[in-house]
Design an enzyme around this catalytic site. Structure first.
Site, PDB file in Angstrom:
ATOM      1  N   SER A   1       0.841  -1.271  -0.026  1.00  0.00           N
ATOM      2  CA  SER A   1       0.164  -0.163   0.035  1.00  0.00           C
ATOM      3  C   SER A   1       0.513   1.780   0.207  1.00  0.00           C
ATOM      4  CB  SER A   1      -0.667   0.207   0.969  1.00  0.00           C
ATOM      5  OG  SER A   1      -1.901   0.922   1.188  1.00  0.00           O
TER       6      SER A   1
ATOM      7  N   ASP B   1      -2.377   6.028  -3.498  1.00  0.00           N
ATOM      8  CA  ASP B   1      -1.257   4.791  -2.756  1.00  0.00           C
ATOM      9  C   ASP B   1      -0.556   4.342  -3.993  1.00  0.00           C
ATOM     10  OD1 ASP B   1      -3.232   3.875  -2.674  1.00  0.00           O
ATOM     11  OD2 ASP B   1      -3.010   3.191  -0.690  1.00  0.00           O
TER      12      ASP B   1
ATOM     13  N   ASP C   1      -6.020   1.623  -3.823  1.00  0.00           N
ATOM     14  CA  ASP C   1      -7.249   1.159  -3.166  1.00  0.00           C
ATOM     15  C   ASP C   1      -7.962   2.561  -2.507  1.00  0.00           C
ATOM     16  OD1 ASP C   1      -5.454   1.350  -1.048  1.00  0.00           O
ATOM     17  OD2 ASP C   1      -6.253  -0.404   0.082  1.00  0.00           O
TER      18      ASP C   1
ATOM     19  N   ASP D   1      -1.391   0.802  -4.466  1.00  0.00           N
ATOM     20  CA  ASP D   1      -2.031   0.362  -4.631  1.00  0.00           C
ATOM     21  C   ASP D   1      -2.981  -0.004  -5.791  1.00  0.00           C
ATOM     22  OD1 ASP D   1      -2.680   0.807  -2.306  1.00  0.00           O
ATOM     23  OD2 ASP D   1      -3.650  -1.978  -2.171  1.00  0.00           O
TER      24      ASP D   1
END
Length: 468
Positions: A112, A254, A258, A256
């Site tokens: 992340s 960020d 999400d 990833d």
């Protein structure tokens, strides 16, 4: 939790401290995340996930991603599972494709917002949701060497196949465009900070498909620079670009993708609380918000809560972590929830934090109203002054047991008494980093500054030197 040497695959392991935190298993590559350990994680995921269907693996752009994905594939195929690797993709692509394809589950290789040296593993079940604590516990039990249905050593006939399926990402791109009903953004000046991460797989592509006038920062996958001085945790590059180029909004993701944070044309931050308020207000106006309920975490601003209550709404708070938001939304049939940090979950769009989808929703909702993001933000709430300080506490036991430190606990009670109903204190141990997070929020900014310094200093003094 300590995992000792195991041998279900004939692979010796050293000891490693690891468990499922607030967002999967996460740690430093080469220290916690060794090939042998990751292989074991893959193997026990293969034992716990449902028997029918392939297991999907996606990853962000980290340099260690291929190693982690390969070791997971080895473990899963050793458990007899069929593996489909998706390559570079945002985390929400994995649960979305699980549901679309009827897969048994999926794993996302990402840490992340953590630095490039870290990596992690998020595990999703056949319903596309992150695994329940009970199933996470089964994987942890397997890693400890406790039998949970081990199928024995792999043989030439028991190993599963593995396939590269990068083309499946097109389904996710199509779903993003469908989520806004292919509304146009023709000529709208927008800046995207893709963070050198997973958002580079499709973020610019979907905005361009809607006709936006795009400026893209950090737009190539770069595993050595992911999250470094950019993205949703470092907004200054995005702020400079938005102001210099006269954009009316900017979005930062960020590693990833999400979650996301937005900036208006003046560089003001539109965080997850503002997204929930604005998007929730739109749903409320459409009578599409059951019980007028939004779900947020304990980190959400008190100003947001009071403003939402003034609209006749209900704000349900959960512990930090989007899995807690998810569980509360399912239980209460809520349509929208999320975290101040930018994870936003929509029941209409799969109940998974998706930064690119959230950015598309904000952009099209604003454009459809004939407003800039700043003009819409002015219709939002006035946040209470809030300050978050991260105190580094490497010792896991002291960090997780901070409540047993009497001087710190006494100071927390004193702060709460001093601020009364117009303030909040939140101290919590991070589930993904060696940090104790101290958050103070109050109507009085001087009180926020005073108590933040007091509590952070006490935490540093006592938790890192022994609580006395």
């Amino acid at each position: 939790m300590v995992f000792t040497a195991l041998d279900p695959l004939g692979v010796p392991l050293g000891t490693a401290q690891a468990s499922f935190g607030t967002d999967g298993i996460r740690g430093r590559v080469g220290t916690l995340l060794t090939p042998a350990f990751i292989l074991q994680v893959g193997y026990w995921c293969g034992q716990v996930l449902p028997d029918q269907g392939p297991v999907l693996i996606g990853m962000d752009s980290r340099s260690s991603g291929a190693m982690v994905a390969s070791a997971l594939t080895a473990g899963l195929t050793a458990a007899g599972r069929e593996v489909w690797t998706l390559g570079l993709c945002p985390t929400p692509a994995v649960p979305g494709l699980i549901r679309k394809l009827g897969a048994a589950g999926g794993l996302m290789v990402s840490a992340s917002h953590n630095p490039p040296e870290d990596n992690g593993i998020k595990v999703f079940g056949a319903d596309g949701a992150k695994l329940s604590p009970a199933k996470q516990g089964l994987i942890e039990a397997g890693l400890r060497g406790e039998a949970i249905g081990d199928k024995g050593r792999p043989t030439i006939t028991s190993c599963g196949p593995a396939y590269q399926r990068d083309e499946l990402l097109s389904h996710y791109r199509d779903a993003l465009l469908a989520s806004v009903l292919h509304q146009r953004l023709d000529g709208v000046p927008i800046v995207l900070d893709l963070c050198w991460g997973a958002a580079t797989a499709c973020g610019a592509e979907v905005f361009a498909a809607l006709g936006a006038d795009l400026t893209v920062l950090h737009g190539e996958p770069d595993g050595s620079r992911i999250n470094v001085g950019c993205g949703s945790t470092q907004l200054e590059p995005l702020r400079r670009a938005v102001i210099e180029r006269g954009a009316i909004m900017g979005f930062a993701f960020d590693g990833d993708a999400d979650r996301m944070l937005a900036l208006d044309g003046q560089g003001r931050v539109v965080d997850g609380d503002h997204v929930l308020y604005l998007w929730g207000s739109d749903l409320q106006d459409q009578q599409a918000l059951p019980q007028q309920r939004l779900v947020a975490t304990v980190m959400s601003n008190l100003g947001f809560e009071r403003a939402w209550q003034q609209r006749g709404g209900v704000l349900e708070r959960t512990p930090v972590g989007d899995q807690h938001v998810y569980a509360a939304m399912v239980e209460s049939n809520a349509a929208l929830g999320g975290e101040q940090s930018g994870h936003i979950l929509s029941a209409a769009h799969g109940l998974c934090g998706d930064g690119v989808l959230t950015a598309l929703q904000l952009a099209t909702l604003c454009h459809g109203r004939g407003l800039s993001l700043g003009e819409w933000l002015d219709q939002s709430f006035q946040a209470f002054p809030q300050k978050l300080v991260n105190v580094r506490v490497p010792d896991l036991e002291r960090r997780m047991g901070w409540q047993h430190c009497e001087p710190l606990q006494e100071a927390v009670l004193a702060a709460e008494a001093a601020m009364g109903e117009d303030g909040r204190v939140l101290v919590r141990a991070s589930g993904t980093e060696p940090l104790l997070r101290v958050m103070i929020e109050a109507s009085d900014s001087a009180a926020v500054e005073f108590w933040t310094v007091q509590l952070a200093d006490l935490a540093e003094q006592h938790l890192n030197r022994g609580c006395v």
